[in-house]
Scaffold this motif. Structure first.
Motif, PDB file in Angstrom:
ATOM      1  N   VAL A 392       8.935 -12.242   2.892  1.00 27.27           N
ATOM      2  CA  VAL A 392       8.906 -10.926   2.253  1.00 27.27           C
ATOM      3  C   VAL A 392       9.248 -11.104   0.781  1.00 27.27           C
ATOM      4  N   ARG A 393       8.451 -10.511  -0.089  1.00 31.37           N
ATOM      5  CA  ARG A 393       8.679 -10.628  -1.533  1.00 31.37           C
ATOM      6  C   ARG A 393       8.187  -9.364  -2.227  1.00 31.37           C
ATOM      7  N   PRO A 394       8.620  -9.139  -3.481  1.00 29.30           N
ATOM      8  CA  PRO A 394       8.098  -7.992  -4.235  1.00 29.30           C
ATOM      9  C   PRO A 394       6.597  -8.125  -4.456  1.00 29.30           C
ATOM     10  N   ALA A 395       5.917  -7.010  -4.442  1.00 24.18           N
ATOM     11  CA  ALA A 395       4.466  -7.010  -4.652  1.00 24.18           C
ATOM     12  C   ALA A 395       4.145  -7.317  -6.110  1.00 24.18           C
ATOM     13  N   VAL A 396       3.045  -7.995  -6.324  1.00 19.06           N
ATOM     14  CA  VAL A 396       2.561  -8.303  -7.669  1.00 19.06           C
ATOM     15  C   VAL A 396       1.124  -7.810  -7.774  1.00 19.06           C
ATOM     16  N   LEU A 435      10.115   3.572  -7.848  1.00 16.80           N
ATOM     17  CA  LEU A 435       9.392   3.024  -6.709  1.00 16.80           C
ATOM     18  C   LEU A 435       9.630   1.521  -6.624  1.00 16.80           C
ATOM     19  N   GLN A 436       9.600   0.995  -5.403  1.00 14.59           N
ATOM     20  CA  GLN A 436       9.621  -0.449  -5.205  1.00 14.59           C
ATOM     21  C   GLN A 436       8.621  -0.778  -4.103  1.00 14.59           C
ATOM     22  N   ALA A 437       7.889  -1.866  -4.278  1.00 10.52           N
ATOM     23  CA  ALA A 437       6.874  -2.268  -3.308  1.00 10.52           C
ATOM     24  C   ALA A 437       7.099  -3.722  -2.913  1.00 10.52           C
ATOM     25  N   PHE A 438       6.964  -3.993  -1.616  1.00  9.16           N
ATOM     26  CA  PHE A 438       7.172  -5.333  -1.087  1.00  9.16           C
ATOM     27  C   PHE A 438       6.036  -5.656  -0.119  1.00  9.16           C
ATOM     28  N   VAL A 439       5.624  -6.912  -0.128  1.00  9.20           N
ATOM     29  CA  VAL A 439       4.611  -7.360   0.814  1.00  9.20           C
ATOM     30  C   VAL A 439       5.212  -8.439   1.705  1.00  9.20           C
ATOM     31  N   SER A 440       4.674  -8.525   2.908  1.00 11.18           N
ATOM     32  CA  SER A 440       5.045  -9.617   3.805  1.00 11.18           C
ATOM     33  C   SER A 440       3.840 -10.543   3.918  1.00 11.18           C
ATOM     34  N   GLU A 441       4.124 -11.840   3.833  1.00  4.53           N
ATOM     35  CA  GLU A 441       3.090 -12.849   3.758  1.00  4.53           C
ATOM     36  C   GLU A 441       3.265 -13.858   4.873  1.00  4.53           C
ATOM     37  N   ALA A 442       2.171 -14.285   5.468  1.00  2.00           N
ATOM     38  CA  ALA A 442       2.191 -15.352   6.462  1.00  2.00           C
ATOM     39  C   ALA A 442       1.166 -16.395   6.048  1.00  2.00           C
ATOM     40  N   LEU A 450       5.378  -2.564   2.362  1.00  2.00           N
ATOM     41  CA  LEU A 450       6.368  -1.492   2.488  1.00  2.00           C
ATOM     42  C   LEU A 450       6.671  -0.984   1.089  1.00  2.00           C
ATOM     43  N   ILE A 451       6.452   0.306   0.876  1.00  2.89           N
ATOM     44  CA  ILE A 451       6.740   0.943  -0.415  1.00  2.89           C
ATOM     45  C   ILE A 451       7.861   1.957  -0.198  1.00  2.89           C
ATOM     46  N   ILE A 452       8.902   1.841  -1.004  1.00  2.00           N
ATOM     47  CA  ILE A 452      10.044   2.751  -0.899  1.00  2.00           C
ATOM     48  C   ILE A 452      10.285   3.412  -2.242  1.00  2.00           C
ATOM     49  N   ARG A 453      10.979   4.515  -2.212  1.00  2.00           N
ATOM     50  CA  ARG A 453      11.420   5.149  -3.460  1.00  2.00           C
ATOM     51  C   ARG A 453      12.844   5.620  -3.276  1.00  2.00           C
TER      52      ARG A 453
END
Length: 1149
Positions: A392-396, A435-442, A450-453
């Motif tokens: 899991v990391r911040p989205a770019v 806002l903060q956005a995170f992606v999960s990568e495999a 997952l986007i949260i505010r």
């Protein structure tokens, strides 16, 4: 239970459990200088609130012997919690430590004698509980010496570079405490060990009966050499502790018919070229292009139609067993069995629907099935891709195309992409909320987002929802609360959902995530969540709080903040906090079917939906007109109300996300096959059936007497009143039973009646006929067109217990020129000819027959058990004696069928004909039924044994008030609240309490308010009659309250100081009584009063004889106790000052 031995040889039987906030004080007492030297100064309650996992070890007396807290980042400010992974891997030899497989020890304390044994036992338990955990680290900026217990467990991390700051860096490995199991192919010589495992679990709910019914089956499986049949065992220290048998011979036909498999391509190989196939990387020919297009079209067609073709792409687990001590390591089998079938991508297993979910299934995805699926098994699927680790990391910005492809087929995906773009551009939404956005990568593939505010309405949420059931609000900063805006995760990575939430909380420096679930048709629904079940499987549902209705104008500047009192669109709330990220839920797949959308049924479902540690997957509601929350409850009219559920209340319950709704009527019960037949033809299978249909108004059957000859009611045959009408129902005859019926009648009246001059006939003798008359008047129908026809009343029955209100209702109708006809029995419709449309009706009376022209006939008579429900009950051989017969624990004559509410009566063996569920509050009955049924599913509750017949001789009596209200002719708002009473009792029994009545106002002026107090001076009955809207939820709180809690109401009333109860209860002094936590405060006061009297037998006897009068103890309380009472009151007002700001609190003046 396990046993540990102290350094001195003392043995203790211990239990390792999750820590609770109540443990904080005892844990704090164990913190010594050595613990502070390593872990620093610790606030135990704050640590318990923020720890991902906190474990306490207790003895049989529940004394705490040891405690350990684990978080997902190192201790202190040595490194930012979001950056520990690169820090650790740069400076230490910790390249294998990842956020998925690593936790950090933040506190360990123990009784000195048991320190070493406790530390080992806690480590064993933690590695056992968290299957993906491989390492526990102790990284601290404090360089104090380790106590011997930790020295034995931890070893130093090898330093690669100087971290710049002195720090302690230690690690311990799973292999040293609870190692992974060794999995190998099964051999024939394993037979005895395997059969012994099956024998141990023979009586478990999931029993593989085939193993015992076919003695040679196991031997054949072990000897099988076919590539389609494989088996394996797992062992530890050379001992076999588990067995699994899998096969590639899978028949998918029945699975396709019973389950929705479009997301897994029907478990078929759709024969698309693999990306790594060299042929696929070359430029395709025209034939290959056509073949690929045909394959794509075939896949889309299969997903739309539910039919699939192609070779099976799945293998199936046939048999599985593992020793209970190692069942959390069941996951060690999964990589091995996928290696056995390298060309197949899916592993499937089916289990009985009522069986508990075992740990092996944690890596599987449950495939939902419809409520009418008759296959009594649950299907679980695991995809090969799910074996990959997830980061899991911040989205770019480079993730944008992958995210777009991930969500392209989802509803509301455009809102997700808009918020993602705003995150890239400004890190804020349109309202400038961060806002903060995170992606999960495999393996480099984006499999989730997952986007949260930031949660801007946290004070509103705190005031309107019981989030403090799960968190200590004061230990969370305002900026640590966030809202889930969007969540998408590929289905086969579901088992990483908790890890995703845990990582987002860490990387975003948040401590709580909230998810709002709005009603389906709500305009504010712009959140893309897929799958919602993934969120609800991890988050806990939060109950809404009862709100005080404030007199805002009178309070002025002393009113609560407008942020708290303004109306927001209602929503169901779920919460995920740090300490819940490793809190598993118990999954219940038992099929629980509830028939009827009554108050009892809704209350029952509400309890199950709000169980924080249970997840019910197969709740089904069968309702004639669907879920009542799908309709607006406001301004419909016609029927009175029990004030159990408003449309807002129903919107705050996560029913749609937890309950499948089948629209239709129950028309049959098959007890042998365990299913319910519904009017639409569907069959709804059940493991537990709950009948809560209540009573309905039914179509009246005309007596059919010949009115050409004079006839009166006394000449009618009694049996004619019980006949069932079987003819056609006229299109202008409405029998009103629920909101759907009322809305249909209202629409018809607007379209076909209001502007005409025909008569409206209202037939019945309940309070509903009066609320219906008021609704007709409010629609603009003049009173002279309305005929209220009242059948002969049942002996001793009256709509209004207060004669003054009965007379006021009659006067209001007479004033509106409504025609009232008493003691009328329906004799003929349209003079006995074709009844549709209904143009005339005739009634027999005590004198001359009554003939009326009819434009619309509203039926509110003949209340009883619905005929289809009766037929279903009777034909299934359930005992029916004018009502469905139950015992004291809601059970019918079938062990799998329960019932509650007015539909039921107690068995005659109780000799209590005067008491039935109809005498009690229906909402309370639903809660009690749910509490009883939870003992079958909740592992934290002890099973309730059925009492032997000789002991089962008393029926339970319930305490909550019976409530009735509505708008009556003249525009009067009516509310009547009273304690449950036996059917044989009448209102004459309270005449001796006239001196304990508090009455203000008059019915004529529309400001009548009457309170009855019982012999303990508690509010027993409440009646309101007002032209102004009533703050109903406030007044319901008065029931059962002692008059001294109401500002010594009785004394003030007799002194002439209370002239208007409406004004009195709007005063600030009364508002705390309406607070939802006042009952807890009341119990605290009672406990203080009782503790004061413990040493004095004479005083204690007074309190024991009259426990309800615990507040009338001024002469008994000494100064110390009075100070304790005052202190408790100050704490209550201070803690709840957000909702009670009209009271001063310490430090304010």
């Amino acid at each position: 239970m396990r046993t540990v031995t102290s350094a001195s040889g003392q043995k203790e039987t211990i239990l390792v459990r999750r820590s609770e906030s109540a443990d904080a004080r005892e844990i704090g007492s164990l913190i010594g200088p050595s613990a502070q030297a390593v872990f620093g100064r610790v606030s135990v309650i704050h640590l318990l609130e923020k720890a991902n996992l906190a474990v306490t070890l207790t003895n049989e007396k529940d004394d705490i012997l040891a405690h350990a807290s684990f978080l997902d980042h190192p201790i202190g400010d040595l490194v930012d919690q979001a950056q520990w992974e690169p820090f650790l891997q740069k400076h230490f030899s910790a390249e294998k430590c990842t956020p998925l497989n690593t936790l950090f020890l933040h506190l360990f304390v123990a009784e000195t004698n048991f320190s070493k044994a406790s530390a080992k036992e806690i480590m064993r338990a933690v590695f056992n509980a968290v299957t993906e955990l491989e390492y526990i680290c102790l990284v601290s900026p404090n360089l104090g010496g380790l106590e011997p217990a930790l020295e034995e467990i931890f070893e130093p991390l090898k330093r690669l570079t100087d971290p710049g700051h002195q720090c302690l860096a230690l690690i311990t490995h799973r292999q040293e405490h609870f190692p992974c199991l060794h999995v190998r192919p099964a051999r024939v010589e394993d037979y005895d060990d395997i059969m012994q495992l099956f024998e141990k679990q023979r009586k478990q709910p999931v029993s593989w009966s085939a193993v015992f019914d076919q003695p040679y089956l196991m031997a054949e499986l072990l000897e099988a050499k076919s590539k389609d049949y494989r088996s394996a065992v797992c062992e530890i220290d050379g001992a076999v502790v588990g067995f699994i048998s899998v096969t590639a011979d899978v028949d998918l036909t029945e699975l396709h018919a019973s389950f929705e498999l479009s997301e897994s391509d029907g478990l078929c190989n759709m024969q698309q070229p693999k990306p790594d196939d060299p042929a696929a990387q070359c430029d395709p020919s025209e034939d290959e292009k056509e073949q690929t297009q045909a394959s794509t079209l075939q896949q889309e067609e299969a997903q739309s139609t539910g039919t699939f073709s192609g070779k099976s792409n799945a293998f199936c687990i046939q048999l599985f067993v593992i020793d209970k001590k190692y069942e959390t390591r069941s996951v060690d089998f999964i990589p091995h069995i996928f290696k056995l079938f390298p060309d197949l991508n899916f592993c499937i297993i089916t289990v009985p629907s009522g069986a508990p979910v075992f740990p092996l299934l944690q890596n599987f995805v449950r495939v939902p099935s419809g409520p009418t699926n008759l296959l009594s098994r649950e299907l679980y699927i695991c995809h090969r891709a799910g074996l990959r680790s997830v980061e899991v990391r911040p989205a770019v910005p480079a993730d944008r195309p992958a995210v777009s492809g991930l969500v392209k087929d989802l509803n509301l995906s455009e809102f997700l992409l808009q918020d993602l773009d705003r995150f890239y551009e400004s890190r804020r939404d349109t309202n400038a909320v961060p806002l903060q956005a995170f992606v999960s990568e495999a393996d480099g593939e984006v499999v989730g987002i997952l986007i949260i505010r930031d949660e801007q309405d946290i004070e509103y949420i705190r005031a309107h929802y019981n989030i403090e059931d799960f968190i200590y609000f004061s230990h969370h900063r305002y900026e640590e609360h966030a809202q889930i805006r969007h969540f998408v995760l590929k289905p086969f990575f579901q088992h990483f959902t908790r890890h995703l939430f845990k990582e987002v909380l860490r990387l975003a420096h948040q401590s709580c995530l909230y998810h709002r679930l709005y009603p389906r048709c709500h305009s504010q629904e712009n959140s893309c969540v897929h799958h919602l079940d993934f969120v609800l499987n991890c988050a806990v549902p939060v109950r809404p709080r009862r709100q005080i209705i404030y007199p805002l104008e009178e309070l002025g500047m002393n009113a609560p903040s407008r942020q708290l009192t303004e109306d927001q669109a209602p929503f169901a709330l779920s919460l995920m906090s740090r300490k819940l990220t490793m809190e598993p839920k118990v999954t219940i797949n038992a099929r629980i079917v509830v028939v009827g959308a009554s108050d009892t049924a809704l209350s029952f479902l509400e309890v199950l939906c709000f169980c924080p540690h249970l997840r019910f997957n197969k709740l089904t509601l069968i309702s004639t007109h669907g879920f009542p929350g799908d309709y607006s409850h406001e301004d419909v009219g016609f029927l009175s109300t029990s004030h159990a559920y408003s449309s807002r209340d129903l919107a705050q319950i996560p029913v749609h996300s937890c309950v499948s709704v089948v629209t239709g009527k129950m028309v049959g019960i098959n007890r042998k096959s365990k299913y319910v037949r519904v009017s639409g033809g569907e069959k709804v299978p059940y493991d537990h059936l709950v009948l809560c249909t209540g009573l309905q108004y039914r179509m009246p059957c005309p007596t059919g007497v010949d009115l050409s000859q004079p006839i009166t009611n006394s000449q009618l045959q009694l049996q004619s009143a019980h006949r069932r009408y079987s003819g056609p129902v006229p299109s202008n005859l409405f029998t009103l039973n629920d909101l759907h019926d009322c809305m249909a009648a209202r629409r018809w009246l607007h379209a076909n009646f209001v502007e005409l001059e025909d008569n409206a006939i209202v037939y019945g003798n309940s309070i509903d006929v009066y609320t219906t008359v008021e609704t007709l008047l409010s629609l603009g129908i003049i009173g002279s067109r309305i005929h209220l026809v009242l059948p002969p009343p049942e002996p001793g029955m009256s709509c209004f217990t207060d004669s003054a209100i009965d007379k006021a209702v009659t006067r209001a109708m007479e004033s509106a020129e409504v025609q009232i006809h008493h003691n009328c029995v329906l004799a003929q419709m349209n003079h006995g000819e074709q009844p549709d449309p209904l143009t005339s009706v005739s009634f027999t009376t005590d004198a001359e027959p009554l003939h009326l022209h009819c434009g619309v006939f509203i039926n509110l008579s003949n209340k009883g058990v619905d005929y289809d429900a009766f037929k279903s009950i009777n034909k299934s051989f359930l005992v029916f004696d004018s009502r469905l017969v139950i015992n004291s624990t809601f059970s019918t004559s079938s062990p799998f069928i329960y019932s509650a509410g007015p539909l039921t009566k107690f068995s005659r063996r109780y000799y209590t004909e005067e008491w039935s569920h109809a005498n009690f509050n229906s909402k309370e009955l639903g809660q009690e039924l749910a509490a009883m049924l939870l003992h079958l599913f909740d592992p934290t509750l002890e099973p309730v044994d059925e009492p032997p017949p000789e002991m089962d001789c008393l029926v339970p009596l319930y305490k909550q008030a019976k409530i009735q209200g509505g708008k009556l002719p003249g525009g009067y708002n009516y509310l009547h609240v009273t304690k449950p009473t036996a059917s044989t009792l009448t209102d004459h029994a309270v005449k001796h309490l006239q001196d304990r009545m508090v009455v203000t106002g008059h019915v004529e002026t529309g400001d009548y308010f009457c309170l009855h107090l019982d012999c303990y001076e508690q509010v027993e009955t409440l009646t309101c009659w007002s032209l102004k809207p009533l703050p109903v939820s406030n007044y319901l709180c008065l029931y059962g309250k002692h008059e001294q809690l109401l500002g010594q109401l009785l004394r003030r009333y007799h002194e002439g100081l209370v002239r208007d109860l409406y004004s009195f209860f709007r005063e600030s002094r009364c508002l705390p009584v309406f607070h939802d936590r006042f009952s807890d405060f009341e119990q605290e006061l009672r406990q203080i009063s009782l503790n004061t009297l413990e040493g004095d037998e004479s005083r204690q006897q007074v309190m024991t004889d009259d426990d309800s009068d615990a507040f009338h103890t001024d002469s008994f309380l000494h100064e110390e106790s009075r100070a304790a009472l005052r202190s408790s009151a100050v704490k209550f007002l201070t803690y709840n000052r957000n909702l009670l700001p009209m009271f001063a609190h310490p430090g304010q003046l």
